[in-house]
Design a protein around this motif. Structure first.
Motif, PDB file in Angstrom:
ATOM      1  N   HIS A  75       0.836  -1.200   0.000  1.00 47.81           N
ATOM      2  CA  HIS A  75       0.000   0.000   0.000  1.00 47.81           C
ATOM      3  C   HIS A  75       0.872   1.252   0.000  1.00 47.81           C
ATOM      4  O   HIS A  75       0.656   2.188  -0.784  1.00 47.81           O
ATOM      5  CB  HIS A  75      -0.907  -0.085   1.238  1.00 47.81           C
ATOM      6  CG  HIS A  75      -1.734   1.114   1.513  1.00 47.81           C
ATOM      7  ND1 HIS A  75      -1.381   2.040   2.461  1.00 47.81           N
ATOM      8  CD2 HIS A  75      -2.893   1.538   0.982  1.00 47.81           C
ATOM      9  CE1 HIS A  75      -2.303   2.990   2.495  1.00 47.81           C
ATOM     10  NE2 HIS A  75      -3.233   2.709   1.614  1.00 47.81           N
ATOM     11  N   LEU A  79       1.188   4.086  -2.890  1.00 50.39           N
ATOM     12  CA  LEU A  79       0.909   5.500  -2.597  1.00 50.39           C
ATOM     13  C   LEU A  79       2.075   6.379  -3.019  1.00 50.39           C
ATOM     14  O   LEU A  79       1.880   7.462  -3.590  1.00 50.39           O
ATOM     15  CB  LEU A  79       0.645   5.663  -1.103  1.00 50.39           C
ATOM     16  CG  LEU A  79      -0.799   5.840  -0.661  1.00 50.39           C
ATOM     17  CD1 LEU A  79      -1.647   4.665  -1.127  1.00 50.39           C
ATOM     18  CD2 LEU A  79      -0.891   5.970   0.839  1.00 50.39           C
ATOM     19  N   HIS A  80       3.286   5.887  -2.713  1.00 45.67           N
ATOM     20  CA  HIS A  80       4.488   6.635  -3.067  1.00 45.67           C
ATOM     21  C   HIS A  80       4.549   6.863  -4.585  1.00 45.67           C
ATOM     22  O   HIS A  80       4.824   7.975  -5.052  1.00 45.67           O
ATOM     23  CB  HIS A  80       5.705   5.843  -2.588  1.00 45.67           C
ATOM     24  CG  HIS A  80       7.014   6.454  -2.944  1.00 45.67           C
ATOM     25  ND1 HIS A  80       7.653   7.360  -2.132  1.00 45.67           N
ATOM     26  CD2 HIS A  80       7.810   6.295  -4.029  1.00 45.67           C
ATOM     27  CE1 HIS A  80       8.780   7.745  -2.711  1.00 45.67           C
ATOM     28  NE2 HIS A  80       8.899   7.107  -3.850  1.00 45.67           N
ATOM     29  N   ALA A  83       1.700   9.231  -5.893  1.00 44.86           N
ATOM     30  CA  ALA A  83       1.927  10.645  -5.603  1.00 44.86           C
ATOM     31  C   ALA A  83       2.897  11.250  -6.614  1.00 44.86           C
ATOM     32  O   ALA A  83       2.978  12.468  -6.737  1.00 44.86           O
ATOM     33  CB  ALA A  83       2.473  10.805  -4.189  1.00 44.86           C
ATOM     34  N   GLY A 108      -8.169   2.483   0.351  1.00 44.98           N
ATOM     35  CA  GLY A 108      -7.225   3.598   0.356  1.00 44.98           C
ATOM     36  C   GLY A 108      -6.428   3.661  -0.938  1.00 44.98           C
ATOM     37  O   GLY A 108      -6.221   4.737  -1.512  1.00 44.98           O
ATOM     38  N   TYR A 109      -5.995   2.491  -1.421  1.00 45.12           N
ATOM     39  CA  TYR A 109      -5.236   2.450  -2.668  1.00 45.12           C
ATOM     40  C   TYR A 109      -6.090   2.913  -3.843  1.00 45.12           C
ATOM     41  O   TYR A 109      -5.655   3.716  -4.668  1.00 45.12           O
ATOM     42  CB  TYR A 109      -4.719   1.028  -2.912  1.00 45.12           C
ATOM     43  CG  TYR A 109      -4.386   0.769  -4.357  1.00 45.12           C
ATOM     44  CD1 TYR A 109      -3.250   1.322  -4.933  1.00 45.12           C
ATOM     45  CD2 TYR A 109      -5.241   0.014  -5.154  1.00 45.12           C
ATOM     46  CE1 TYR A 109      -2.971   1.124  -6.269  1.00 45.12           C
ATOM     47  CE2 TYR A 109      -4.963  -0.190  -6.482  1.00 45.12           C
ATOM     48  CZ  TYR A 109      -3.838   0.368  -7.040  1.00 45.12           C
ATOM     49  OH  TYR A 109      -3.576   0.178  -8.361  1.00 45.12           O
ATOM     50  N   PHE A 111      -8.700   4.811  -3.812  1.00 42.65           N
ATOM     51  CA  PHE A 111      -8.970   6.243  -3.674  1.00 42.65           C
ATOM     52  C   PHE A 111      -7.772   7.053  -4.167  1.00 42.65           C
ATOM     53  O   PHE A 111      -7.912   8.017  -4.922  1.00 42.65           O
ATOM     54  CB  PHE A 111      -9.273   6.534  -2.204  1.00 42.65           C
ATOM     55  CG  PHE A 111      -9.244   7.983  -1.843  1.00 42.65           C
ATOM     56  CD1 PHE A 111     -10.244   8.824  -2.291  1.00 42.65           C
ATOM     57  CD2 PHE A 111      -8.230   8.497  -1.069  1.00 42.65           C
ATOM     58  CE1 PHE A 111     -10.220  10.161  -1.962  1.00 42.65           C
ATOM     59  CE2 PHE A 111      -8.202   9.828  -0.742  1.00 42.65           C
ATOM     60  CZ  PHE A 111      -9.193  10.667  -1.194  1.00 42.65           C
ATOM     61  N   THR A 112      -6.562   6.628  -3.764  1.00 38.99           N
ATOM     62  CA  THR A 112      -5.372   7.363  -4.176  1.00 38.99           C
ATOM     63  C   THR A 112      -5.133   7.220  -5.673  1.00 38.99           C
ATOM     64  O   THR A 112      -4.676   8.159  -6.334  1.00 38.99           O
ATOM     65  CB  THR A 112      -4.160   6.849  -3.379  1.00 38.99           C
ATOM     66  OG1 THR A 112      -4.523   6.775  -2.007  1.00 38.99           O
ATOM     67  CG2 THR A 112      -2.987   7.767  -3.527  1.00 38.99           C
ATOM     68  N   ASN A 115      -7.265   9.695  -7.237  1.00 37.58           N
ATOM     69  CA  ASN A 115      -6.662  11.028  -7.115  1.00 37.58           C
ATOM     70  C   ASN A 115      -5.575  11.230  -8.170  1.00 37.58           C
ATOM     71  O   ASN A 115      -5.491  12.290  -8.789  1.00 37.58           O
ATOM     72  CB  ASN A 115      -6.049  11.186  -5.725  1.00 37.58           C
ATOM     73  CG  ASN A 115      -7.078  11.572  -4.695  1.00 37.58           C
ATOM     74  OD1 ASN A 115      -8.270  11.654  -5.009  1.00 37.58           O
ATOM     75  ND2 ASN A 115      -6.634  11.792  -3.480  1.00 37.58           N
ATOM     76  N   LEU A 118      -7.130  11.748 -11.490  1.00 37.86           N
ATOM     77  CA  LEU A 118      -7.810  13.037 -11.582  1.00 37.86           C
ATOM     78  C   LEU A 118      -6.792  14.181 -11.690  1.00 37.86           C
ATOM     79  O   LEU A 118      -7.015  15.146 -12.428  1.00 37.86           O
ATOM     80  CB  LEU A 118      -8.715  13.223 -10.365  1.00 37.86           C
ATOM     81  CG  LEU A 118      -9.973  14.050 -10.576  1.00 37.86           C
ATOM     82  CD1 LEU A 118     -10.751  13.571 -11.784  1.00 37.86           C
ATOM     83  CD2 LEU A 118     -10.869  13.962  -9.344  1.00 37.86           C
ATOM     84  N   TYR A 144     -12.658   5.516  -7.870  1.00 37.79           N
ATOM     85  CA  TYR A 144     -13.404   5.969  -6.682  1.00 37.79           C
ATOM     86  C   TYR A 144     -14.574   5.036  -6.387  1.00 37.79           C
ATOM     87  O   TYR A 144     -14.883   4.748  -5.225  1.00 37.79           O
ATOM     88  CB  TYR A 144     -13.932   7.386  -6.885  1.00 37.79           C
ATOM     89  CG  TYR A 144     -12.863   8.448  -6.874  1.00 37.79           C
ATOM     90  CD1 TYR A 144     -11.845   8.422  -5.937  1.00 37.79           C
ATOM     91  CD2 TYR A 144     -12.887   9.493  -7.791  1.00 37.79           C
ATOM     92  CE1 TYR A 144     -10.872   9.394  -5.929  1.00 37.79           C
ATOM     93  CE2 TYR A 144     -11.924  10.473  -7.782  1.00 37.79           C
ATOM     94  CZ  TYR A 144     -10.904  10.421  -6.854  1.00 37.79           C
ATOM     95  OH  TYR A 144      -9.949  11.378  -6.839  1.00 37.79           O
TER      96      TYR A 144
END
Lengths: 201, 309
Positions: A75, A79-80, A83, A108-109, A111-112, A115, A118, A144
């Motif tokens: 995870h 995320l890293h 980003a 969480g993954y 959702f990120t 992001n 998007l 999402y």
């Protein structure tokens, strides 16, 4: 009566082994403690190493993570990467997270991931490449929705899905909606792709 | 969360005149609350079905979990028998998830679906009716869509090693206790030099006997202290051997006077002439002073033996 006999034999057995009872108790304690310390110590060291990797990733240093690593580490690496707009690399870890089956981490993954999609869409919109932005928004919405499917109480995903919906609204497909149950709709045999097949005489 | 809509639909399935009561299927619906839903919320709808005698639900006609429309997913469908009912009753639970992003509160309708019941004389179709709910927007209608509006990425999930660390420490302590106990039990180092403490044991017995109200407790106290001194000397210690004892165990030299006094009392008590013995014994036994002296001596001897004095 059998109980009395059993109790008597147990008592005589206890009396017999009273002499060596201390020896057995201490050896047992030593064995339990030793095995427990070895097992828990191995776990603690492993977790400590993983936590160090995770802190490094959170601090912005890229650390290689094996695909069979612990779910929080998968995870964190995803995320890293997300980003830093490295979506294709992150999706590898997404597949592993699905296999790990932790709904919170998976939500969480996703959702990120939404992001990241998007943000990419917004960067396309800034330079007016709307044709490139629309599929990114659609992918963000899918991400999402997957996040909400895994965790229906994920409010951040609700807000960001709403933002994505305002960018490109979901619209009913006129040709298909209204027929009724989607299972009962006729299958599309022909594709919508325009043009004629090449080749031939 | 849900309210029983109290909607009873008696569907006449079979018009057979012989079995009018058994011919009806009772359908009662438990519809989720009507208002206050956001995008992504899950709505649980229950239909309780009382089947007529001999009828069975054809499970292949139940809706499959799928995307019902572009804004509605059917997450799962579950069928369970209703407990505590006389008739054959089934509960069909459907969980929907709405993904409608309204700009204003808006009523949406969840479509009806058909199920099929198989009975002794053919099948009947039964419609679970459509129902609706009101979904609300979560952002102002004029809010812009910009990267700044986005909620931030997920937080890093911490790895908590504390439980494993505590378990390791506890196990290690347990193992250490086991090791120390084993070393003590087997007289391994560092427990191989541990000597007996005969005077300490004697002091414990002396104080226990002195507290008890026994008639001849002075004799018992004296005997206990004698056994302790014998143990410390490693052979029977008589009054005449006191000097050689003190020469061997010089730490007891400060107690030379009370020791001599103890041997005098003991000698008077045990070895006086028969007629004088009664006299001496009654003299000594009547006064509490020798008893206190002996207890105090035993206490000091035990303290010296354990290095406290």
């Amino acid at each position: 009566m059998a109980g009395v006999g059993l109790a008597a034999s147990l008592w005589s057995w206890l009396r017999d082994c009273r002499r060596s009872l201390g020896l057995h108790v201490w050896i047992g304690l030593l064995a339990i403690g030793g095995i427990g310390a070895a097992v828990n110590g191995t776990t603690a060291v492993t977790l400590w190493l993983q936590a160090a990797d995770l802190r490094a990733l959170a601090a912005g240093r890229d650390v290689a993570v094996e695909p069979d690593a612990a779910p929080p580490l998968l995870h964190a690496r995803a995320l890293h990467l997300l980003a830093r707009d490295r979506i294709a690399e992150a999706e590898v870890f997404g597949v592993q997270l699905v296999r790990a089956g932790d709904p919170d981490l998976l939500a969480g993954y996703r959702f990120t991931l939404g992001n990241a999609r998007l943000r990419r869409a917004f960067s396309f919109i800034e330079v007016a490449r709307l044709n490139d932005a629309i599929p990114e928004v659609a992918l963000a919405k899918t991400a999402y929705r997957a996040a909400l499917a895994a965790d229906p109480e994920h409010y951040d995903a609700k807000v960001n899905l709403d933002i994505a919906m305002r960018l490109v609204r979901d619209l009913p497909r006129e040709s298909l909606e209204g027929v009724g149950d989607p299972d009962a709709r006729p299958k599309k045999v022909w594709t919508d792709l325009p043009g004629l097949p090449r080749g031939g005489p | 969360m849900r309210q029983l809509a109290g909607l009873f639909i008696a569907t006449t399935l079979l018009a057979a005149p012989l079995r009018p009561a058994a011919a009806e299927t009772m359908l009662s619906l438990s519809v989720p609350r009507e208002h206050a839903y956001w995008i992504g919320d899950v709505l649980t709808h229950r239909a309780i079905l009382a089947l007529p005698e001999g009828y069975q639900l054809d499970r292949s006609t139940l809706p499959r979990s799928r995307s019902v429309t572009y804004w509605l997913d059917l997450k799962d469908v579950a069928v369970s028998p209703v407990k505590g009912s006389d008739e054959q009753a089934l509960e069909i639970t459907t969980r929907y998830q709405t993904f409608y992003a309204p700009l204003e509160p808006k009523r949406r309708e969840v479509p009806a679906y058909l199920i099929r019941l198989n009975g002794p004389d053919g099948f009947r179709d039964l419609e679970i009716p459509a129902w609706s709910f009101v979904t609300s927007p979560i952002r102002p209608i004029l809010a812009t869509a910009s990267p700044e509006e986005l909620r931030p990425d997920d937080r890093y999930a911490p790895i908590d090693a504390r439980r494993a660390q505590i378990a390791t420490v506890v196990s290690a302590l347990l193992g250490l206790v086991g090791l120390l106990g084993l070393a003590w039990h087997q007289a391994w180092p560092p427990f191989h030099h541990r000597a007996a403490r005969p005077l300490t044991a004697a002091y414990r017995q002396v104080s226990r006997v002195a507290r008890s109200g026994q008639e001849d407790r002075l004799r018992l106290v004296c005997l206990a202290l004698h056994r302790g001194l014998d143990g410390a000397f490693k052979r029977p210690l008589l009054g005449a051997d006191l000097d050689s004892f003190l020469a061997a165990r010089s730490e007891f030299v400060p107690l030379q006077a009370p020791l001599q006094r103890f041997f005098a009392i003991s000698g008077a008590l045990f070895f006086a002439a028969p007629n004088a013995q009664d006299q001496a014994a009654s003299d000594i036994a009547l006064s509490e002073a020798p008893m206190l002296e002996i207890v105090d001596l035993a206490k000091r001897l035990a303290a010296v033996e354990r290095g406290r004095l």
